[in-house]
Design an enzyme around this catalytic site. Sequence first.
Site, PDB file in Angstrom:
ATOM      1  N   ASP A   1       0.881  -1.159   0.000  1.00  0.00           N
ATOM      2  CA  ASP A   1       0.000   0.000   0.000  1.00  0.00           C
ATOM      3  C   ASP A   1       0.926   1.219   0.000  1.00  0.00           C
ATOM      4  OD1 ASP A   1      -1.560   2.137   0.530  1.00  0.00           O
ATOM      5  OD2 ASP A   1      -2.319   1.422   2.464  1.00  0.00           O
TER       6      ASP A   1
ATOM      7  N   GLU B   1      -7.397   8.645 -33.345  1.00  0.00           N
ATOM      8  CA  GLU B   1      -7.658   7.367 -32.676  1.00  0.00           C
ATOM      9  C   GLU B   1      -9.104   6.972 -32.932  1.00  0.00           C
ATOM     10  OE1 GLU B   1      -5.513   6.627 -28.803  1.00  0.00           O
ATOM     11  OE2 GLU B   1      -6.187   8.692 -28.562  1.00  0.00           O
TER      12      GLU B   1
ATOM     13  N   LYS C   1       8.840   5.122 -29.962  1.00  0.00           N
ATOM     14  CA  LYS C   1       8.405   4.550 -31.243  1.00  0.00           C
ATOM     15  C   LYS C   1       9.537   4.694 -32.260  1.00  0.00           C
ATOM     16  CE  LYS C   1       3.505   5.657 -30.506  1.00  0.00           C
ATOM     17  NZ  LYS C   1       2.694   4.448 -30.493  1.00  0.00           N
TER      18      LYS C   1
ATOM     19  N   LYS D   1       3.287   9.059 -17.185  1.00  0.00           N
ATOM     20  CA  LYS D   1       2.263  10.075 -17.042  1.00  0.00           C
ATOM     21  C   LYS D   1       0.981   9.495 -16.442  1.00  0.00           C
ATOM     22  CE  LYS D   1      -0.532  10.998 -20.939  1.00  0.00           C
ATOM     23  NZ  LYS D   1      -1.373   9.972 -21.467  1.00  0.00           N
TER      24      LYS D   1
ATOM     25  N   LYS E   1     -10.417  11.353 -30.246  1.00  0.00           N
ATOM     26  CA  LYS E   1     -10.928   9.988 -30.074  1.00  0.00           C
ATOM     27  C   LYS E   1     -12.089   9.811 -31.043  1.00  0.00           C
ATOM     28  CE  LYS E   1      -8.691   9.031 -26.087  1.00  0.00           C
ATOM     29  NZ  LYS E   1      -7.560   8.098 -26.102  1.00  0.00           N
TER      30      LYS E   1
ATOM     31  N   HIS F   1       2.673  13.996 -26.190  1.00  0.00           N
ATOM     32  CA  HIS F   1       3.079  13.334 -27.442  1.00  0.00           C
ATOM     33  C   HIS F   1       3.181  14.310 -28.622  1.00  0.00           C
ATOM     34  CE1 HIS F   1       2.171  10.072 -24.885  1.00  0.00           C
ATOM     35  NE2 HIS F   1       0.894   9.957 -25.167  1.00  0.00           N
TER      36      HIS F   1
ATOM     37  N   ASP G   1      -4.161  15.168 -22.477  1.00  0.00           N
ATOM     38  CA  ASP G   1      -3.846  13.746 -22.642  1.00  0.00           C
ATOM     39  C   ASP G   1      -2.884  13.505 -23.814  1.00  0.00           C
ATOM     40  OD1 ASP G   1      -4.238  10.933 -22.085  1.00  0.00           O
ATOM     41  OD2 ASP G   1      -5.485  10.836 -23.893  1.00  0.00           O
TER      42      ASP G   1
ATOM     43  N   HIS H   1       5.801   7.800 -24.204  1.00  0.00           N
ATOM     44  CA  HIS H   1       6.044   6.566 -24.967  1.00  0.00           C
ATOM     45  C   HIS H   1       6.171   6.831 -26.470  1.00  0.00           C
ATOM     46  CE1 HIS H   1       1.649   6.424 -25.617  1.00  0.00           C
ATOM     47  NE2 HIS H   1       1.910   5.600 -26.609  1.00  0.00           N
TER      48      HIS H   1
HETATM   49  C1  BG6 Z   1      -1.765   7.741 -24.131  1.00  0.00           C
HETATM   50  C2  BG6 Z   1      -3.094   8.417 -23.921  1.00  0.00           C
HETATM   51  O1  BG6 Z   1      -0.730   8.522 -23.624  1.00  0.00           O
HETATM   52  O2  BG6 Z   1      -1.561   7.542 -25.523  1.00  0.00           O
HETATM   53  C3  BG6 Z   1      -4.212   7.613 -24.534  1.00  0.00           C
HETATM   54  O3  BG6 Z   1      -3.314   8.569 -22.526  1.00  0.00           O
HETATM   55  C4  BG6 Z   1      -3.940   7.308 -25.980  1.00  0.00           C
HETATM   56  O4  BG6 Z   1      -5.456   8.301 -24.408  1.00  0.00           O
HETATM   57  C5  BG6 Z   1      -2.538   6.716 -26.132  1.00  0.00           C
HETATM   58  O5  BG6 Z   1      -4.916   6.388 -26.430  1.00  0.00           O
HETATM   59  C6  BG6 Z   1      -2.177   6.595 -27.588  1.00  0.00           C
HETATM   60  O6  BG6 Z   1      -0.996   5.863 -27.724  1.00  0.00           O
HETATM   61  P1  BG6 Z   1      -0.669   5.056 -29.054  1.00  0.00           P
HETATM   62  O7  BG6 Z   1       0.699   4.538 -28.845  1.00  0.00           O
HETATM   63  O8  BG6 Z   1      -1.717   3.995 -29.163  1.00  0.00           O
HETATM   64  O9  BG6 Z   1      -0.783   6.044 -30.164  1.00  0.00           O
END
Ligand code: BG6
Length: 480
Positions: free
Chosen positions: A88, A211, A177, A143, A329, A235, A230, A173
């Site tokens: 915890d 997305e 890539k 994050k 989205k 990104h 987000d 992330h």
């Molecule tokens: C994340 C977001 O950081 O990246 C998500 O919180 C999003 O909302 C995701 O779906 C997208 O990542 P990728 O690698 O699928 O483009």
Amino acid sequence: MKSFTADRLLLFGATGDLSGRMLLPSLCALDADGLLDPKLEIIGTARSDLDDHGFRNFARESLEKFLPADRRGGVATFLNRLTYQPLDASSTDGFDGLAAKVGTPEQGLAIFLSTAPSLFEPTIAGLTHGGLAGDNVRIGLEKPLGIDLGSSCVINDAVARAFPEDRIFRIDHYLGKETVQNLLALRFANIMLEPIWNANYIDHVQITVGETVGLESRVAYYDDSGALRDMVQNHMLQLLSLVAMEPPTSFDSTAVRDEKVKVLRALRAVAEGETVTGQYRSGAICGQAVPGYDEELGKDSDTETFVAIKAHVENWRWKGVPFYLRTGKRLPERVTEIVIQFRPVPHSIFSGKGAKSVPNRLVIGIQPEENITLSMMAKVPGLDRDGIRLRSVPLDIAMPDAFVGQHKRIAYERLLLDLVEGDQTLFVRRDEVEAQWEWIDAIRAGWAESGLTPKPYIAGSWGPSAAIALAERDGVTWHE
Ligand code: BG6
């Protein structure tokens, strides 16, 4: 900085979604390729009351689900590296037990922290209490690191009390890539692009991250966040900074990040009318009916699920070049791409012969297709009795074809390996994060001041029509 390759990796949030979908599959894939130190032990921790055996079962199931079958060769060996300690993290009590489980690494410890923002401070306090923050420990942070500049500073200050900046690895992330890293190779390992990579030759840049997914299971997080925080804050701004930065002197963490942060600091404050926000209503994605955002959420909300921005980097290289950004989205396709739209030739020698030439365009596909396409003008074959005809033809580099036999790696494979080995180049430095937040906070303040609320768009469309108008006012069409 003391350099070491960690021989212990401690995963916080080890039974969570990110761990199951990304971290464990990435580690297993690295292991199968012989890229993990044979001595590396991986200790998972989370609230779930599991033992080593239970955690290995969780890992096995996750690997079966999320790791492609052709990369599952070494699962049994990989599972042997795993142990688990329930914790915890909100109180320091359990950290002695955790420290005992981690033991004394011979080389060093790497920690990966993916946890709710409210747990950052107590976790850091617990790590310090348990003696898990010494010189031979580095920490990776996933994050969300705050929701604005103020809250991100609170988190960064708390982490900085226990770890110096050269042992803090902030994860975005997208930087893991392969195609994002390839952007640097494209720009700086080729002679022909850099001389024309500026306002004299480039008309505008578009960055799209589309997305098809909706809220998924992240209701609480997403509704407090929205598309701007987000996706854009991290990104998209990282992509923008890689496109716009000056050539670093070397591919090293200080040189690369110094150049990125200059771009982020040069972002001009966005004016009213330079952003559009949207929220999806019910519609269809790939022929499948999907509910609207408020239906998924179960209540009305003013959170934006789409944002388009006309951004400017105010420096010599980019003066007057708009960077159009959009993300959302429930758009018609999952696509991340960067479009560099060049200017027309200064004088067309063919216009007297009736031929029209179209300005060159470079499209860098990041996902799902990894390819780079440069559109060039060519003459349509023929004897030209009725005038010369020109046509735009693509010069294509399809990455998977060019590098047959290479695995498509998960972004976290690269990032976890760099964390274990201590290379910060692909991690975000504190000054970058702060410059990102400063720009984003100003946008949000502008929205609040003008009372901007998201415009509805049908799921499966490219966002509200105002987003199309944002570009079309400048004579620009979004690339689709
Ligand atoms: C994340 C977001 O950081 O990246 C998500 O919180 C999003 O909302 C995701 O779906 C997208 O990542 P990728 O690698 O699928 O483009």
